[in-house]
Scaffold this active site. Structure first.
Site, short mmCIF file in Angstrom:
data_model
loop_
_atom_site.label_atom_id
_atom_site.label_comp_id
_atom_site.label_asym_id
_atom_site.label_seq_id
_atom_site.Cartn_x
_atom_site.Cartn_y
_atom_site.Cartn_z
N VAL A 59 0.79 -1.24 0.00
CA VAL A 59 0.00 0.00 0.00
C VAL A 59 0.83 1.29 0.00
O VAL A 59 0.26 2.36 -0.14
CB VAL A 59 -0.96 0.04 1.22
CG1 VAL A 59 -2.02 -1.02 1.10
CG2 VAL A 59 -0.18 -0.10 2.52
N TYR A 60 2.14 1.19 0.15
CA TYR A 60 2.94 2.41 0.17
C TYR A 60 2.81 3.13 -1.17
O TYR A 60 3.08 2.55 -2.23
CB TYR A 60 4.40 2.11 0.47
CG TYR A 60 4.70 1.70 1.89
CD1 TYR A 60 3.74 1.81 2.89
CD2 TYR A 60 5.94 1.19 2.25
CE1 TYR A 60 4.01 1.44 4.20
CE2 TYR A 60 6.23 0.82 3.55
CZ TYR A 60 5.26 0.94 4.53
OH TYR A 60 5.54 0.55 5.81
N THR A 61 2.44 4.40 -1.13
CA THR A 61 2.17 5.23 -2.30
C THR A 61 1.33 4.46 -3.34
O THR A 61 1.60 4.51 -4.54
CB THR A 61 3.47 5.79 -2.93
OG1 THR A 61 4.38 4.72 -3.17
CG2 THR A 61 4.11 6.80 -2.01
#
Length: 361
Positions: A59-61
């Site tokens: 889910v990072y960026t």
């Protein structure tokens, strides 16, 4: 201590750098990250300094962090094999899909395949469960993780942000069923977040889990930018993440941090990072960097050697209040070994202990 002073992660043979490069800021989708070009430059400099441990999440960026790593490293096999890539499952990138996130087998396996695609690799070195999914039986999660390891898609597994009792249940279940065990634990840990010393850190040492702390600077609160003297005058880079953690307790810790930094001839951030990295059980501290300058500054903390007096001062000012029974058990040696010297430490006589010549019933 350079970045290539490798240490084994928990009870495993996986060797990682003492500082892990966190990739949560790779990509500009959330408005405060690094461009692709800057992210690539940060990766290159980290690797050139001897680092080999990258940490990201699906889910990072919104998946871009994984893609940046994949585009820059994954598509070059010889380069990819020299790097330890860690990523996480749990976050939902598919709004409206009830099985798009969590730790159930359907979501976990699908998320892993998506991460493999974005990272452009055949395997993930370390796959973390990002958070505890209270709606999924832990046996289901551990069995699915074991299947991924046996299929060669994952090498090692770990848990992040999960209660100690649930991590213990997972590890013991894996042990008795012959499944792949956990080798690492990722938790928030800093001079301003020490409650993990009550249950999580002792559990990790007991179960053979290497600890990789996140937010060792408490979102920048311990960077030295915010002091008692400039309170309310400096705009926080990350708004509420910083402002919500600034108060009397934080300023008391920062006061000591600034003093120790002056004594060491270094920065408060270096002292805060050095303190975390040298805590019992810690293997590799996760450092973030949005610029090359931040990376260079953070890595320099490995050269800081705090004196016992400085560590004691930092320990005292940041001493946490632990949940029961962790706090209570700190006094147990007094009535277990009162008046005796054990392991080099002498316990004072327990106030209610009988006198040597008194009767015992």
């Amino acid at each position: 201590m350079p970045l290539n002073h490798y240490v084994t992660l928990g009870r495993s043979g996986l060797r990682v750098s003492p500082f892990c490069l966190g990739a949560m800021t790779f990509g500009e989708e959330l408005g405060w990250g690094s461009s692709v070009e800057t992210s690539n430059a940060i990766i290159d400099r980290y690797l050139a300094l001897g680092g080999n441990f990258l940490d990201t999440a699906n889910v990072y960026t919104i998946g871009h962090s994984e893609k940046i790593i994949g585009d820059h490293i994954g598509r070059t096999p010889s380069r990819r094999d020299r790097v330890v890539i860690a990523t996480k499952f749990f976050g939902n990138l598919f709004p409206g899909d009830p099985n798009g996130g969590g730790a159930g087998a359907k979501s976990l396996i699908a998320s892993t395949h998506e991460s493999l695609r974005r990272l452009q690799t055949d395997y993930i070195d370390l796959l973390w469960m990002h958070c505890w999914d209270m709606h999924t039986p832990i046996e289901e999660t551990m069995r699915a993780l074991d299947d991924l390891v046996r299929a060669g898609k994952v090498r090692y597994i770990g848990f992040s942000d999960t209660p100690a009792w649930k991590v213990t249940q997972a590890q013991v279940t894996a042990h008795f069923r012959g499944w792949t065990p956990l080798v690492a634990l990722q938790i928030e840990y800093s001079l301003l977040e020490r409650t993990v010393e009550g249950e999580l850190l002792p559990m990790a040492r007991e179960l053979g889990l290497g600890v990789t702390p996140w937010s060792p600077l408490k979102s920048g609160v311990l960077s030295g930018k915010y002091t008692r003297e400039n309170a309310g005058k400096v705009k926080a880079d990350r708004g509420a993440w910083v402002e919500g953690n600034l108060g009397e307790r934080a300023y008391s810790v920062i006061d000591v941090l600034l003093r120790v930094a002056r004594e060491q001839g270094t920065t408060p951030a270096h002292v805060a990072l050095a303190w975390v990295q040298n805590r019992p059980g810690v293997t590799s501290t996760i450092i973030g960097a949005r610029t090359l300058e931040q990376l260079e500054n953070n890595v320099s903390a490995l050269d800081v050697k705090l004196t016992p007096e400085q560590v004691a001062a930092l320990d005292e000012v940041s001493k946490p209040t632990l949940n029961f029974p962790a706090g209570f058990l700190q006094g147990a040696p007094v009535f277990m070994h009162g008046g005796n010297t054990v392991n080099g430490l002498t316990a004072p006589p327990w106030p209610l202990a009988p006198k040597p010549d008194s009767k015992r019933y």
